[in-house]
Design a protein around this motif. Structure first.
Motif, PDB file in Angstrom:
ATOM      1  N   PRO A   9      49.912  60.664  -6.829  1.00 19.56           N
ATOM      2  CA  PRO A   9      49.796  62.120  -6.860  1.00 19.56           C
ATOM      3  C   PRO A   9      48.540  62.676  -6.191  1.00 19.56           C
ATOM      4  CG  PRO A   9      49.225  61.205  -8.982  1.00 19.56           C
ATOM      5  CD  PRO A   9      49.771  60.074  -8.151  1.00 19.56           C
ATOM      6  N   THR A  10      47.528  61.837  -5.965  1.00 18.64           N
ATOM      7  CA  THR A  10      46.287  62.318  -5.340  1.00 18.64           C
ATOM      8  C   THR A  10      46.096  61.748  -3.940  1.00 18.64           C
ATOM      9  OG1 THR A  10      44.973  60.523  -6.306  1.00 18.64           O
ATOM     10  CG2 THR A  10      45.177  62.555  -7.594  1.00 18.64           C
ATOM     11  N   GLY A  11      47.079  61.028  -3.448  1.00 23.68           N
ATOM     12  CA  GLY A  11      46.952  60.276  -2.197  1.00 23.68           C
ATOM     13  C   GLY A  11      46.525  61.073  -0.982  1.00 23.68           C
ATOM     14  N   THR A  35      52.851  60.274 -19.507  1.00 26.21           N
ATOM     15  CA  THR A  35      52.572  60.392 -18.076  1.00 26.21           C
ATOM     16  C   THR A  35      52.461  59.007 -17.475  1.00 26.21           C
ATOM     17  OG1 THR A  35      51.324  62.394 -18.554  1.00 26.21           O
ATOM     18  CG2 THR A  35      51.033  61.438 -16.381  1.00 26.21           C
ATOM     19  N   ILE A  36      53.270  58.733 -16.462  1.00 25.27           N
ATOM     20  CA  ILE A  36      53.243  57.449 -15.762  1.00 25.27           C
ATOM     21  C   ILE A  36      52.819  57.730 -14.329  1.00 25.27           C
ATOM     22  CG2 ILE A  36      54.586  55.459 -14.991  1.00 25.27           C
ATOM     23  CD1 ILE A  36      56.457  56.016 -17.421  1.00 25.27           C
ATOM     24  N   VAL A  37      51.705  57.107 -13.919  1.00 28.27           N
ATOM     25  CA  VAL A  37      51.135  57.336 -12.593  1.00 28.27           C
ATOM     26  C   VAL A  37      51.124  56.018 -11.827  1.00 28.27           C
ATOM     27  CG1 VAL A  37      49.089  58.079 -11.321  1.00 28.27           C
ATOM     28  CG2 VAL A  37      49.675  59.193 -13.477  1.00 28.27           C
ATOM     29  N   VAL A  38      51.659  56.031 -10.620  1.00 23.02           N
ATOM     30  CA  VAL A  38      51.585  54.880  -9.723  1.00 23.02           C
ATOM     31  C   VAL A  38      50.475  55.183  -8.720  1.00 23.02           C
ATOM     32  CG1 VAL A  38      52.794  53.510  -7.986  1.00 23.02           C
ATOM     33  CG2 VAL A  38      54.038  54.406  -9.972  1.00 23.02           C
ATOM     34  N   THR A  39      49.517  54.265  -8.590  1.00 23.28           N
ATOM     35  CA  THR A  39      48.405  54.502  -7.679  1.00 23.28           C
ATOM     36  C   THR A  39      47.807  53.194  -7.190  1.00 23.28           C
ATOM     37  OG1 THR A  39      46.312  55.691  -7.398  1.00 23.28           O
ATOM     38  CG2 THR A  39      46.680  54.637  -9.524  1.00 23.28           C
ATOM     39  N   ASP A  42      41.638  52.846  -7.728  1.00 25.78           N
ATOM     40  CA  ASP A  42      41.039  52.398  -8.985  1.00 25.78           C
ATOM     41  C   ASP A  42      40.420  53.552  -9.766  1.00 25.78           C
ATOM     42  OD1 ASP A  42      41.767  49.728  -8.675  1.00 25.78           O
ATOM     43  OD2 ASP A  42      39.885  49.191  -7.688  1.00 25.78           O
ATOM     44  N   ASP A  43      39.876  54.553  -9.081  1.00 23.64           N
ATOM     45  CA  ASP A  43      39.289  55.705  -9.772  1.00 23.64           C
ATOM     46  C   ASP A  43      40.345  56.467 -10.565  1.00 23.64           C
ATOM     47  OD1 ASP A  43      36.710  55.176  -8.860  1.00 23.64           O
ATOM     48  OD2 ASP A  43      36.982  56.406  -7.055  1.00 23.64           O
ATOM     49  N   VAL A  44      41.534  56.574 -10.021  1.00 23.35           N
ATOM     50  CA  VAL A  44      42.637  57.221 -10.742  1.00 23.35           C
ATOM     51  C   VAL A  44      43.041  56.341 -11.924  1.00 23.35           C
ATOM     52  CG1 VAL A  44      45.044  57.995 -10.603  1.00 23.35           C
ATOM     53  CG2 VAL A  44      43.462  58.466  -8.718  1.00 23.35           C
ATOM     54  N   GLY A  45      43.187  55.056 -11.700  1.00 20.82           N
ATOM     55  CA  GLY A  45      43.560  54.134 -12.767  1.00 20.82           C
ATOM     56  C   GLY A  45      42.560  54.117 -13.908  1.00 20.82           C
ATOM     57  N   ASN A  46      41.286  54.264 -13.585  1.00 27.39           N
ATOM     58  CA  ASN A  46      40.253  54.252 -14.612  1.00 27.39           C
ATOM     59  C   ASN A  46      40.341  55.453 -15.545  1.00 27.39           C
ATOM     60  OD1 ASN A  46      39.151  51.838 -13.747  1.00 27.39           O
ATOM     61  ND2 ASN A  46      37.719  52.822 -12.372  1.00 27.39           N
ATOM     62  N   ARG A  47      40.995  56.511 -15.115  1.00 27.25           N
ATOM     63  CA  ARG A  47      41.184  57.690 -15.968  1.00 27.25           C
ATOM     64  C   ARG A  47      42.377  57.535 -16.903  1.00 27.25           C
ATOM     65  NH1 ARG A  47      39.958  63.350 -13.094  1.00 27.25           N
ATOM     66  NH2 ARG A  47      40.858  63.971 -15.089  1.00 27.25           N
ATOM     67  N   CYS A  48      43.170  56.492 -16.697  1.00 30.34           N
ATOM     68  CA  CYS A  48      44.380  56.297 -17.485  1.00 30.34           C
ATOM     69  C   CYS A  48      44.079  55.537 -18.774  1.00 30.34           C
ATOM     70  CB  CYS A  48      45.424  55.540 -16.668  1.00 30.34           C
ATOM     71  SG  CYS A  48      45.969  56.453 -15.220  1.00 30.34           S
ATOM     72  N   ILE A  52      48.657  48.897 -15.877  1.00 35.36           N
ATOM     73  CA  ILE A  52      49.480  47.704 -15.687  1.00 35.36           C
ATOM     74  C   ILE A  52      49.443  47.360 -14.202  1.00 35.36           C
ATOM     75  CG2 ILE A  52      51.789  46.711 -15.878  1.00 35.36           C
ATOM     76  CD1 ILE A  52      52.289  48.743 -18.165  1.00 35.36           C
ATOM     77  N   HIS A  53      48.890  46.197 -13.884  1.00 30.28           N
ATOM     78  CA  HIS A  53      48.814  45.734 -12.494  1.00 30.28           C
ATOM     79  C   HIS A  53      50.045  44.887 -12.193  1.00 30.28           C
ATOM     80  CE1 HIS A  53      44.521  46.671 -11.679  1.00 30.28           C
ATOM     81  NE2 HIS A  53      44.450  46.631 -13.003  1.00 30.28           N
ATOM     82  N   LEU A  54      50.641  45.128 -11.028  1.00 32.07           N
ATOM     83  CA  LEU A  54      51.788  44.343 -10.586  1.00 32.07           C
ATOM     84  C   LEU A  54      51.408  43.505  -9.382  1.00 32.07           C
ATOM     85  CD1 LEU A  54      54.583  47.065 -10.722  1.00 32.07           C
ATOM     86  CD2 LEU A  54      54.059  45.328 -12.431  1.00 32.07           C
TER      87      LEU A  54
END
Length: 66
Positions: A9-11, A35-39, A42-48, A52-54
């Motif tokens: 969403p912030t790409g 809320t499910i965010v794919v990104t 890492d800065d976005v992920g750190n706010r979650c 879950i890393h794939l």
């Protein structure tokens, strides 16, 4: 809706607008929206709350952020 799905969403956003979007997601989540965010950011992920890393289509790591 009970679930919000967001793919990168912030790409393509400038940093301020990206933060505004993530602040909105935080507010919606605080109101009970899942809320499910794919990104790849890492800065976005750190706010979650949970990350879950794939890798090769399989769960590589499942981390609860505090």
């Amino acid at each position: 809706p009970s679930i919000l799905l967001a793919d990168e969403p912030t790409g393509n956003l400038d940093s301020q607008t990206g933060n505004d979007v993530l602040d909105l997601f935080d507010a919606l989540h605080s109101d009970g929206l899942t809320t499910i965010v794919v990104t790849h950011d890492d800065d976005v992920g750190n706010r979650c709350e949970r990350v879950i890393h794939l890798s090769d289509g399989l769960i590589d790591k499942d981390v609860a952020n505090q």
